[in-house]
Structure formats: C-alpha cells, structure tokens
Design a protein around this motif. Structure first.
Motif, PDB file in Angstrom:
ATOM      1  N   MET A 144      93.453  19.600   3.762  1.00  0.00           N
ATOM      2  CA  MET A 144      93.028  19.739   5.163  1.00  0.00           C
ATOM      3  C   MET A 144      92.930  21.211   5.548  1.00  0.00           C
ATOM      4  O   MET A 144      91.972  21.617   6.209  1.00  0.00           O
ATOM      5  N   LEU A 145      93.902  22.003   5.137  1.00  0.00           N
ATOM      6  CA  LEU A 145      93.848  23.439   5.419  1.00  0.00           C
ATOM      7  C   LEU A 145      92.623  24.070   4.761  1.00  0.00           C
ATOM      8  O   LEU A 145      91.948  24.902   5.369  1.00  0.00           O
ATOM      9  N   PHE A 146      92.341  23.672   3.541  1.00  0.00           N
ATOM     10  CA  PHE A 146      91.169  24.201   2.848  1.00  0.00           C
ATOM     11  C   PHE A 146      89.892  23.851   3.612  1.00  0.00           C
ATOM     12  O   PHE A 146      89.024  24.702   3.820  1.00  0.00           O
ATOM     13  N   GLY A 147      89.778  22.610   4.049  1.00  0.00           N
ATOM     14  CA  GLY A 147      88.603  22.187   4.818  1.00  0.00           C
ATOM     15  C   GLY A 147      88.464  22.977   6.112  1.00  0.00           C
ATOM     16  O   GLY A 147      87.362  23.402   6.471  1.00  0.00           O
ATOM     17  N   LEU A 148      89.566  23.182   6.804  1.00  0.00           N
ATOM     18  CA  LEU A 148      89.534  23.968   8.038  1.00  0.00           C
ATOM     19  C   LEU A 148      89.149  25.416   7.765  1.00  0.00           C
ATOM     20  O   LEU A 148      88.382  26.014   8.526  1.00  0.00           O
ATOM     21  N   GLN A 149      89.647  25.973   6.685  1.00  0.00           N
ATOM     22  CA  GLN A 149      89.323  27.358   6.357  1.00  0.00           C
ATOM     23  C   GLN A 149      87.849  27.503   5.999  1.00  0.00           C
ATOM     24  O   GLN A 149      87.195  28.459   6.408  1.00  0.00           O
ATOM     25  N   VAL A 150      87.312  26.546   5.251  1.00  0.00           N
ATOM     26  CA  VAL A 150      85.889  26.580   4.908  1.00  0.00           C
ATOM     27  C   VAL A 150      85.049  26.428   6.174  1.00  0.00           C
ATOM     28  O   VAL A 150      84.081  27.163   6.376  1.00  0.00           O
ATOM     29  N   ALA A 151      85.419  25.485   7.038  1.00  0.00           N
ATOM     30  CA  ALA A 151      84.674  25.275   8.281  1.00  0.00           C
ATOM     31  C   ALA A 151      84.704  26.532   9.148  1.00  0.00           C
ATOM     32  O   ALA A 151      83.682  26.922   9.730  1.00  0.00           O
ATOM     33  N   PHE A 152      85.865  27.178   9.237  1.00  0.00           N
ATOM     34  CA  PHE A 152      85.960  28.396  10.026  1.00  0.00           C
ATOM     35  C   PHE A 152      85.086  29.504   9.429  1.00  0.00           C
ATOM     36  O   PHE A 152      84.412  30.226  10.172  1.00  0.00           O
ATOM     37  N   GLU A 153      85.110  29.651   8.111  1.00  0.00           N
ATOM     38  CA  GLU A 153      84.280  30.678   7.461  1.00  0.00           C
ATOM     39  C   GLU A 153      82.794  30.442   7.743  1.00  0.00           C
ATOM     40  O   GLU A 153      82.060  31.385   8.026  1.00  0.00           O
ATOM     41  N   ILE A 154      82.364  29.202   7.658  1.00  0.00           N
ATOM     42  CA  ILE A 154      80.961  28.877   7.948  1.00  0.00           C
ATOM     43  C   ILE A 154      80.642  29.220   9.398  1.00  0.00           C
ATOM     44  O   ILE A 154      79.637  29.858   9.694  1.00  0.00           O
ATOM     45  N   TRP A 155      81.512  28.801  10.301  1.00  0.00           N
ATOM     46  CA  TRP A 155      81.299  29.085  11.716  1.00  0.00           C
ATOM     47  C   TRP A 155      81.285  30.594  11.958  1.00  0.00           C
ATOM     48  O   TRP A 155      80.414  31.118  12.669  1.00  0.00           O
ATOM     49  N   TYR A 156      82.212  31.312  11.392  1.00  0.00           N
ATOM     50  CA  TYR A 156      82.346  32.745  11.602  1.00  0.00           C
ATOM     51  C   TYR A 156      81.129  33.508  11.074  1.00  0.00           C
ATOM     52  O   TYR A 156      80.639  34.435  11.700  1.00  0.00           O
ATOM     53  N   ARG A 157      80.628  33.105   9.928  1.00  0.00           N
ATOM     54  CA  ARG A 157      79.529  33.832   9.299  1.00  0.00           C
ATOM     55  C   ARG A 157      78.165  33.512   9.897  1.00  0.00           C
ATOM     56  O   ARG A 157      77.266  34.346   9.894  1.00  0.00           O
ATOM     57  N   PHE A 158      77.990  32.304  10.403  1.00  0.00           N
ATOM     58  CA  PHE A 158      76.650  31.869  10.835  1.00  0.00           C
ATOM     59  C   PHE A 158      76.483  31.645  12.337  1.00  0.00           C
ATOM     60  O   PHE A 158      75.371  31.460  12.789  1.00  0.00           O
ATOM     61  N   PHE A 159      77.578  31.634  13.092  1.00  0.00           N
ATOM     62  CA  PHE A 159      77.420  31.353  14.530  1.00  0.00           C
ATOM     63  C   PHE A 159      77.969  32.435  15.383  1.00  0.00           C
ATOM     64  O   PHE A 159      78.622  33.236  15.338  1.00  0.00           O
TER      65      PHE A 159
END
Length: 86
Positions: free
Chosen positions: A71-86
């Motif tokens: 779950m932490l990994f999924g949240l970290q990936v989601a945050f990275e995607i959000w941070y880099r693209f939005f």
C-alpha cells in the motif's frame, strides 16, 4: 527538488536493512525493530522493502508488512505521478 538518486539511495538502505534483519533472524541475533523497517518503507523506501521481502522471503507472514508495504508503494507511486505531471 527531489532527485531520483535520493530515492534510489533510500531504497538501497531499506533493502539492506531488511537483508540485515533477515540475517540476524537466521543467526538468532538481536533484530532490527519492526518499527524501523516500517519507517524505512514509509520514508520513500517501499520499493526496497518490497524487493527485500520477495528476495529474502522476510516479513511476508506479518499482515502489517504483507499489506502495508505494498500500500505504501502504491501511494508513493501515485504521489510521484501526481507530482511530476500535475
């Protein structure tokens, strides 16, 4: 700005921590505390924790690790995607 090398370093440290804890468990020595292992995963080291769990077959029976680390990994990936693209 956050750099990918920092993330790589953190994940390498967490991976090594899990490896050390596994070795200590096999040798019946004093172990790395579970709170340190979870904290490492929480501080952007979830990928290293997941890899170590799979490679060393360590902490895979504990519910906190089996469910929490992915779950932490999924949240970290989601945050990275959000941070880099939005």
């Amino acid at each position: 700005m956050w750099d990918w090398r920092i993330t790589l370093f953190i994940n390498a440290v967490v991976f090594i921590l899990y490896a050390i804890d596994k070795l200590m468990a096999v040798k019946h020595w004093r172990r790395v505390s579970e709170s340190i292992l979870i904290l490492g995963a929480l501080l952007w080291g979830a990928l290293g924790a997941l890899l170590a769990m799979e490679i060393f077959r360590h902490k895979t029976k504990k519910k906190l690790f089996r469910i929490g680390v992915p779950m932490l990994f999924g949240l970290q990936v989601a945050f990275e995607i959000w941070y880099r693209f939005f």
